[in-house]
Write a protein that holds these residues in place. Structure first.
Motif, PDB file in Angstrom:
ATOM      1  N   THR A 128       5.965  65.264  31.255  1.00 46.12           N
ATOM      2  CA  THR A 128       7.321  65.809  31.373  1.00 46.12           C
ATOM      3  C   THR A 128       8.319  64.714  31.744  1.00 46.12           C
ATOM      4  O   THR A 128       9.445  64.689  31.236  1.00 46.12           O
ATOM      5  CB  THR A 128       7.362  66.946  32.403  1.00 46.12           C
ATOM      6  N   SER A 129       7.909  63.790  32.602  1.00 46.94           N
ATOM      7  CA  SER A 129       8.830  62.707  32.958  1.00 46.94           C
ATOM      8  C   SER A 129       9.059  61.770  31.770  1.00 46.94           C
ATOM      9  O   SER A 129      10.147  61.199  31.623  1.00 46.94           O
ATOM     10  CB  SER A 129       8.307  61.923  34.166  1.00 46.94           C
ATOM     11  N   ILE A 130       8.056  61.614  30.927  1.00 45.97           N
ATOM     12  CA  ILE A 130       8.230  60.831  29.696  1.00 45.97           C
ATOM     13  C   ILE A 130       9.271  61.499  28.817  1.00 45.97           C
ATOM     14  O   ILE A 130      10.205  60.850  28.309  1.00 45.97           O
ATOM     15  CB  ILE A 130       6.890  60.683  28.956  1.00 45.97           C
ATOM     16  N   LEU A 131       9.141  62.814  28.631  1.00 46.04           N
ATOM     17  CA  LEU A 131      10.061  63.548  27.775  1.00 46.04           C
ATOM     18  C   LEU A 131      11.475  63.598  28.363  1.00 46.04           C
ATOM     19  O   LEU A 131      12.454  63.755  27.625  1.00 46.04           O
ATOM     20  CB  LEU A 131       9.536  64.963  27.552  1.00 46.04           C
ATOM     21  N   GLU A 132      11.587  63.449  29.663  1.00 47.49           N
ATOM     22  CA  GLU A 132      12.907  63.410  30.312  1.00 47.49           C
ATOM     23  C   GLU A 132      13.551  62.032  30.222  1.00 47.49           C
ATOM     24  O   GLU A 132      14.678  61.832  30.691  1.00 47.49           O
ATOM     25  CB  GLU A 132      12.769  63.828  31.777  1.00 47.49           C
ATOM     26  N   GLY A 133      12.860  61.066  29.638  1.00 45.43           N
ATOM     27  CA  GLY A 133      13.426  59.740  29.447  1.00 45.43           C
ATOM     28  C   GLY A 133      13.342  58.821  30.643  1.00 45.43           C
ATOM     29  O   GLY A 133      13.976  57.755  30.664  1.00 45.43           O
ATOM     30  N   LYS A 134      12.519  59.177  31.632  1.00 43.45           N
ATOM     31  CA  LYS A 134      12.464  58.398  32.862  1.00 43.45           C
ATOM     32  C   LYS A 134      11.750  57.054  32.700  1.00 43.45           C
ATOM     33  O   LYS A 134      11.866  56.189  33.570  1.00 43.45           O
ATOM     34  CB  LYS A 134      11.801  59.212  33.964  1.00 43.45           C
ATOM     35  N   HIS A 135      11.022  56.878  31.617  1.00 40.46           N
ATOM     36  CA  HIS A 135      10.253  55.643  31.431  1.00 40.46           C
ATOM     37  C   HIS A 135      10.638  54.923  30.142  1.00 40.46           C
ATOM     38  O   HIS A 135       9.871  54.115  29.621  1.00 40.46           O
ATOM     39  CB  HIS A 135       8.757  55.962  31.441  1.00 40.46           C
ATOM     40  N   ARG A 192       1.775  66.980  22.625  1.00 42.02           N
ATOM     41  CA  ARG A 192       2.178  66.664  21.258  1.00 42.02           C
ATOM     42  C   ARG A 192       3.596  66.087  21.234  1.00 42.02           C
ATOM     43  O   ARG A 192       3.869  65.095  20.547  1.00 42.02           O
ATOM     44  CB  ARG A 192       2.087  67.940  20.428  1.00 42.02           C
ATOM     45  N   ARG A 193       4.505  66.681  21.997  1.00 44.04           N
ATOM     46  CA  ARG A 193       5.889  66.182  22.023  1.00 44.04           C
ATOM     47  C   ARG A 193       5.979  64.817  22.691  1.00 44.04           C
ATOM     48  O   ARG A 193       6.754  63.942  22.255  1.00 44.04           O
ATOM     49  CB  ARG A 193       6.788  67.202  22.728  1.00 44.04           C
ATOM     50  N   ALA A 194       5.181  64.591  23.736  1.00 42.86           N
ATOM     51  CA  ALA A 194       5.192  63.283  24.406  1.00 42.86           C
ATOM     52  C   ALA A 194       4.629  62.199  23.483  1.00 42.86           C
ATOM     53  O   ALA A 194       5.135  61.066  23.461  1.00 42.86           O
ATOM     54  CB  ALA A 194       4.390  63.357  25.701  1.00 42.86           C
ATOM     55  N   PHE A 195       3.604  62.533  22.730  1.00 43.62           N
ATOM     56  CA  PHE A 195       3.011  61.586  21.780  1.00 43.62           C
ATOM     57  C   PHE A 195       4.079  61.152  20.771  1.00 43.62           C
ATOM     58  O   PHE A 195       4.270  59.949  20.515  1.00 43.62           O
ATOM     59  CB  PHE A 195       1.820  62.256  21.073  1.00 43.62           C
ATOM     60  N   ARG A 196       4.777  62.122  20.216  1.00 38.88           N
ATOM     61  CA  ARG A 196       5.817  61.798  19.231  1.00 38.88           C
ATOM     62  C   ARG A 196       6.933  60.970  19.860  1.00 38.88           C
ATOM     63  O   ARG A 196       7.446  60.025  19.246  1.00 38.88           O
ATOM     64  CB  ARG A 196       6.396  63.101  18.659  1.00 38.88           C
ATOM     65  N   ASP A 200       7.848  57.295  18.498  1.00 37.25           N
ATOM     66  CA  ASP A 200       9.197  57.088  17.954  1.00 37.25           C
ATOM     67  C   ASP A 200       9.902  55.933  18.642  1.00 37.25           C
ATOM     68  O   ASP A 200      10.554  55.101  17.984  1.00 37.25           O
ATOM     69  CB  ASP A 200      10.030  58.359  18.116  1.00 37.25           C
ATOM     70  N   ARG A 201       9.772  55.826  19.965  1.00 33.33           N
ATOM     71  CA  ARG A 201      10.469  54.758  20.678  1.00 33.33           C
ATOM     72  C   ARG A 201       9.866  53.394  20.351  1.00 33.33           C
ATOM     73  O   ARG A 201      10.589  52.405  20.190  1.00 33.33           O
ATOM     74  CB  ARG A 201      10.453  55.004  22.190  1.00 33.33           C
ATOM     75  N   VAL A 202       8.544  53.311  20.277  1.00 34.62           N
ATOM     76  CA  VAL A 202       7.910  52.034  19.957  1.00 34.62           C
ATOM     77  C   VAL A 202       8.277  51.606  18.533  1.00 34.62           C
ATOM     78  O   VAL A 202       8.592  50.434  18.279  1.00 34.62           O
ATOM     79  CB  VAL A 202       6.382  52.131  20.134  1.00 34.62           C
ATOM     80  N   ARG A 203       8.265  52.548  17.620  1.00 37.66           N
ATOM     81  CA  ARG A 203       8.654  52.214  16.239  1.00 37.66           C
ATOM     82  C   ARG A 203      10.116  51.804  16.152  1.00 37.66           C
ATOM     83  O   ARG A 203      10.470  50.922  15.351  1.00 37.66           O
ATOM     84  CB  ARG A 203       8.377  53.412  15.332  1.00 37.66           C
ATOM     85  N   ALA A 204      10.953  52.435  16.960  1.00 37.09           N
ATOM     86  CA  ALA A 204      12.374  52.093  16.953  1.00 37.09           C
ATOM     87  C   ALA A 204      12.615  50.656  17.401  1.00 37.09           C
ATOM     88  O   ALA A 204      13.643  50.058  17.056  1.00 37.09           O
ATOM     89  CB  ALA A 204      13.155  53.053  17.853  1.00 37.09           C
ATOM     90  N   ARG A 205      11.663  50.089  18.145  1.00 35.16           N
ATOM     91  CA  ARG A 205      11.774  48.680  18.569  1.00 35.16           C
ATOM     92  C   ARG A 205      11.278  47.731  17.492  1.00 35.16           C
ATOM     93  O   ARG A 205      11.281  46.515  17.666  1.00 35.16           O
ATOM     94  CB  ARG A 205      10.985  48.442  19.873  1.00 35.16           C
ATOM     95  N   GLY A 206      10.806  48.284  16.385  1.00 37.32           N
ATOM     96  CA  GLY A 206      10.371  47.460  15.261  1.00 37.32           C
ATOM     97  C   GLY A 206       8.900  47.086  15.269  1.00 37.32           C
ATOM     98  O   GLY A 206       8.481  46.231  14.491  1.00 37.32           O
TER      99      GLY A 206
END
Length: 362
Positions: A128-135, A192-196, A200-206
């Protein structure tokens, strides 16, 4: 199934030459070219191992890799190690060492805080903290360094979520409670949502050099409809591999059983989940309990079964070579050299050319 994060006692690996005569000559290692991509073998499958790299599973060394390879008589196409979020670091030195050795790095990237103890529920790195953008800052930094590495690597994010021992298990996030909107259950849906989110964030970094494996247990714990593999599936665009851990008995109280029944159902399940994806047995192994059954026979059956035509979707297997002490004072010895017979069975089985000792680059 589970690797208790308790203090371990570490022992020197046994010398293969003592047990098996003169060691087989190993072929020279080949470091992958820059910007190489991993190819799937048309026939055969990659062989790999986690080699007891310490309590945090990240103390990778050339000596440990070479000693293991010498012992089993074969180079390893895949070398596995861990990256715990509690360390707030990227394992740059480890993956570069593994790549220079000519192997493919497999990283278990675990959102877990110290003291890395199981059965404690979510900690500061909760889903949940991952999905809240805390990390986000840490995820982005990890992605930046993965991109800078540039070489191929496989990442298992938050492994075995359909168990009930890791803090990211669906069990701790609502388990079988139905979602208020749509189909599915709260526990697996949160995973499932945290995995995505992380992918997504790692891919967004290239970091397009990272391949992702959806890493489940072969059988869910608890065994219930809400906890089945399909409930955790993030979608085909989010995983390059589908895989699972497969263990025989690990503890004194476990019942002995043969290997093949442990493989058949999960293999069929993940194969149907993603028919176009390669299958990885991301972890496999068994303890040494001579009064219950033969570890050597179990290993021989495992290697023969996984290379049979019935399981030709399997393109990689990773042996879990570790020994640890349990809270009751007993030991779980999954090391390949837990007995001379076990080591000989592994050496004989893995020597088959079906098991590829180096990655194929394209």
């Amino acid at each position: 199934m589970t690797r208790p994060a308790l203090p371990r006692l570490f022992f020197l690996l046994g010398l293969a030459s003592v047990l098996t005569g003169c060691p087989r000559a190993l072929p020279p290692r080949i470091e992958p070219p820059k910007a190489a991509q991993l190819a799937l073998p048309a026939t055969g499958a990659y062989t790999g191992a986690y080699m007891d790299f310490g309590e945090k599973e990240d103390a990778v060394s050339v000596e440990a890799i070479e000693e293991f390879e010498k012992m089993v008589g074969k180079r390893q196409a895949i070398v596995a190690s861990s990256s715990y979020w509690g360390e707030q670091s990227f394992p740059a030195a480890n993956i570069r060492l593994i790549a220079r050795h000519g192997s493919l790095p497999l990283i278990f990237w675990s959102p877990w805080d110290r003291p890395y103890e199981e059965n404690r529920g979510p900690d500061r790195y909760s889903l949940t903290s991952i999905l809240e953008g805390k990390h986000d800052a840490y995820i982005d930094r990890w992605g930046d360094e993965a991109k800078a590495f540039a070489g191929p690597m496989v990442v298992s994010f938050a492994n075995e979520p359909n168990g009930n021992w890791f803090p990211w298990s669906g069990f701790f996030y609502g388990a079988g409670k139905k979602l208020s909107k749509g189909a599915g259950f709260e526990g697996p849906d949160t995973y499932r949502r945290a995995f995505r989110y992380v992918v997504d964030r790692v891919r967004a970094r290239g970091a397009r050099n990272v391949q992702w494996v959806l890493h489940l247990m072969n059988y869910p714990y608890p065994f219930d409809m809400w906890n089945l593999a399909a409930e955790y599936d993030p979608g085909s665009e989010y995983c390059d591999w589908v895989g699972f851990s497969l263990y025989g008995p690990q503890y004194n109280g476990d019942r002995w059983g043969t290997f093949t029944p442990l493989l058949a159902w999960p293999y069929q399940t993940v194969s149907e989940l993603h028919p176009a994806k390669p299958v990885m047995v991301v972890e496999w192994g068994v303890g040494e309990f001579p009064k219950k059954g033969s570890k050597a026979a179990w290993i021989s059956e495992a290697l023969a079964t996984m290379r049979s035509p019935e399981y030709n979707r399997i393109k990689a297997i990773v042996f879990w070579h570790e020994r640890w002490q349990n809270k009751d004072g007993s030991y779980s010895n999954l090391r390949v050299n837990s007995s001379p017979d076990a080591l000989q069975a592994y050496r004989d089985g893995i020597a088959d050319p079906y098991w590829l000792d180096r990655p194929i680059w394209k």
